[in-house]
Design an enzyme around this catalytic site. Structure first.
Site, PDB file in Angstrom:
ATOM      1  N   GLY A   9     -38.015  51.857  81.414  1.00  0.00           N
ATOM      2  CA  GLY A   9     -38.043  51.374  82.789  1.00  0.00           C
ATOM      3  C   GLY A   9     -39.298  50.566  82.993  1.00  0.00           C
ATOM      4  O   GLY A   9     -40.053  50.333  82.044  1.00  0.00           O
ATOM      5  N   THR A  10     -39.517  50.148  84.226  1.00  0.00           N
ATOM      6  CA  THR A  10     -40.756  49.433  84.519  1.00  0.00           C
ATOM      7  C   THR A  10     -41.907  50.428  84.566  1.00  0.00           C
ATOM      8  O   THR A  10     -41.711  51.646  84.489  1.00  0.00           O
ATOM      9  CB  THR A  10     -40.677  48.776  85.909  1.00  0.00           C
ATOM     10  OG1 THR A  10     -40.460  49.810  86.870  1.00  0.00           O
ATOM     11  CG2 THR A  10     -39.579  47.734  85.981  1.00  0.00           C
ATOM     12  N   MET A  11     -43.101  49.920  84.774  1.00  0.00           N
ATOM     13  CA  MET A  11     -44.229  50.787  85.101  1.00  0.00           C
ATOM     14  C   MET A  11     -43.895  51.515  86.407  1.00  0.00           C
ATOM     15  O   MET A  11     -43.129  51.006  87.242  1.00  0.00           O
ATOM     16  CB  MET A  11     -45.510  49.950  85.311  1.00  0.00           C
ATOM     17  CG  MET A  11     -46.082  49.374  84.046  1.00  0.00           C
ATOM     18  SD  MET A  11     -47.590  48.412  84.350  1.00  0.00           S
ATOM     19  CE  MET A  11     -48.753  49.680  84.847  1.00  0.00           C
ATOM     20  N   GLY A  14     -41.525  56.635  86.896  1.00  0.00           N
ATOM     21  CA  GLY A  14     -41.393  58.068  86.712  1.00  0.00           C
ATOM     22  C   GLY A  14     -41.164  58.524  85.270  1.00  0.00           C
ATOM     23  O   GLY A  14     -40.743  59.663  85.040  1.00  0.00           O
ATOM     24  N   ASP A  86     -44.956  59.566  74.646  1.00  0.00           N
ATOM     25  CA  ASP A  86     -45.111  58.707  75.831  1.00  0.00           C
ATOM     26  C   ASP A  86     -45.853  57.433  75.432  1.00  0.00           C
ATOM     27  O   ASP A  86     -46.509  57.389  74.388  1.00  0.00           O
ATOM     28  CB  ASP A  86     -45.878  59.454  76.927  1.00  0.00           C
ATOM     29  CG  ASP A  86     -45.642  58.842  78.314  1.00  0.00           C
ATOM     30  OD1 ASP A  86     -44.661  58.080  78.475  1.00  0.00           O
ATOM     31  OD2 ASP A  86     -46.433  59.125  79.239  1.00  0.00           O
ATOM     32  N   GLU A  87     -45.742  56.408  76.285  1.00  0.00           N
ATOM     33  CA  GLU A  87     -46.339  55.082  76.047  1.00  0.00           C
ATOM     34  C   GLU A  87     -45.880  54.540  74.686  1.00  0.00           C
ATOM     35  O   GLU A  87     -46.648  53.923  73.942  1.00  0.00           O
ATOM     36  CB  GLU A  87     -47.879  55.138  76.127  1.00  0.00           C
ATOM     37  CG  GLU A  87     -48.452  55.761  77.394  1.00  0.00           C
ATOM     38  CD  GLU A  87     -48.190  54.971  78.685  1.00  0.00           C
ATOM     39  OE1 GLU A  87     -47.682  53.839  78.598  1.00  0.00           O
ATOM     40  OE2 GLU A  87     -48.466  55.514  79.764  1.00  0.00           O
TER      41      GLU A  87
END
Ligand SMILES: Nc1ncnc2c1ncn2[C@@H]1O[C@H](COP(=O)(O)OP(=O)(O)O)[C@@H](O)[C@H]1O
Ligand SMILES: Cc1cn([C@H]2C[C@H](O)[C@@H](COP(=O)(O)O)O2)c(=O)[nH]c1=O
Length: 230
Positions: A9-11, A14, A86-87
């Site tokens: 998703g975008t920044m 969530g 994550d990231e």
């Protein structure tokens, strides 16, 4: 069957919150996760959400080998039932290949979270490889919104509220930064293409150039019926 799932998703939509929820739900049922991240805003070895939750994680820096790390972890008698990353956009393509091997050879679910495209709307290397290899790509359902109210699909980098298109692909940062800092803003495609951030739209709305109309002619046109206007 274990899966490699890419939650994208975008920044600010969530993703890290969902990562922490998946971790919470599984760990409360007695499962043991391995949590990895790279360059989280909260610092090395942290997975953080804007809702204020944060947990410790293994920092997967450049050159980190996920497969070798997990094989060593398991062969030392430790447990791992699933993997959270994550990231993931910041990872190299070969590190995503290692995650796919973790799924196939170690039979662990891998849940990877990341933004798909950078501030120029180009795929990050890690995200590109995830799209190529994942069993499933899940787009987050809590949509971030552009200032115009449309679903935000793109990430803009801003300086002083102005969208920039030059610079390094990776600059760790956040949305809602003060105007003198490098920041980010999520936009719909239309406004990303036009480089129209909230600040630019606001400045445009206040600009006398937006309505190049003499106010006296406006007063004139509303006071006369349409049929009599020129
Ligand atoms: N004060 C708040 N109250 C409720 N929800 C919030 C608040 N601040 C942030 N959020 C939610 O958290 C989301 C950002 O979560 P986060 O996991 O940090 O995003 P991501 O990892 O995708 O960048 C926002 O889209 C919003 O839904
Ligand atoms: C668009 C874009 C983003 N980044 C950085 C900025 C943040 O540190 C992360 C995204 O984190 P989030 O939890 O999804 O908000 O990525 C970047 O380095 N380059 C970019 O082009």
């Amino acid at each position: 069957m274990p899966e490699l799932v890419f939650f994208s998703g975008t920044m600010d939509c969530g993703k890290s919150t969902l990562a922490l929820q998946i971790e919470h739900n599984r760990s409360t049922r007695g499962l043991q996760g391995m949590i990895f991240t790279r360059d989280d805003r909260a610092g090395a070895g942290k997975l953080s959400s804007r809702l204020g939750l944060v947990t410790d994680a293994v920092e997967a820096a450049e050159g980190f080998d996920f497969y070798a790390y997990l094989v060593a972890h398991l062969s030392q008698g430790n447990r791992a039932d699933y993997v959270i990353v994550d990231e993931a956009q910041f990872l190299a393509g070969e590190q995503i290949d290692q995650l796919a091997r973790v799924v196939d050879d170690l039979e662990l679910d891998v849940f990877a979270f990341g933004i798909t495209t950078d501030f120029r709307s180009k795929l990050f290397p890690g995200s590109q490889r995830l799209v190529e290899l994942a069993d499933r790509v899940e787009v987050l359902q809590v949509e971030a919104l552009c200032w115009c109210g449309a679903r935000a699909t793109h990430n803009a980098r801003t300086i002083g509220g102005e969208m920039v298109v030059e610079g390094a692909q990776v600059v760790v940062g956040d949305v809602n930064q003060s105007p003198d800092e490098v920041g980010y803003e999520v936009l719909c495609r239309r406004h990303h293409r036009r480089r129209m951030t909230a600040a630019a739209a606001h400045a445009g709305a206040l600009s006398p150039d937006v309505l190049p109309v003499d106010p006296s002619s406006l007063a004139d046109s509303v006071s006369r019926p349409p049929s009599s206007r020129a």
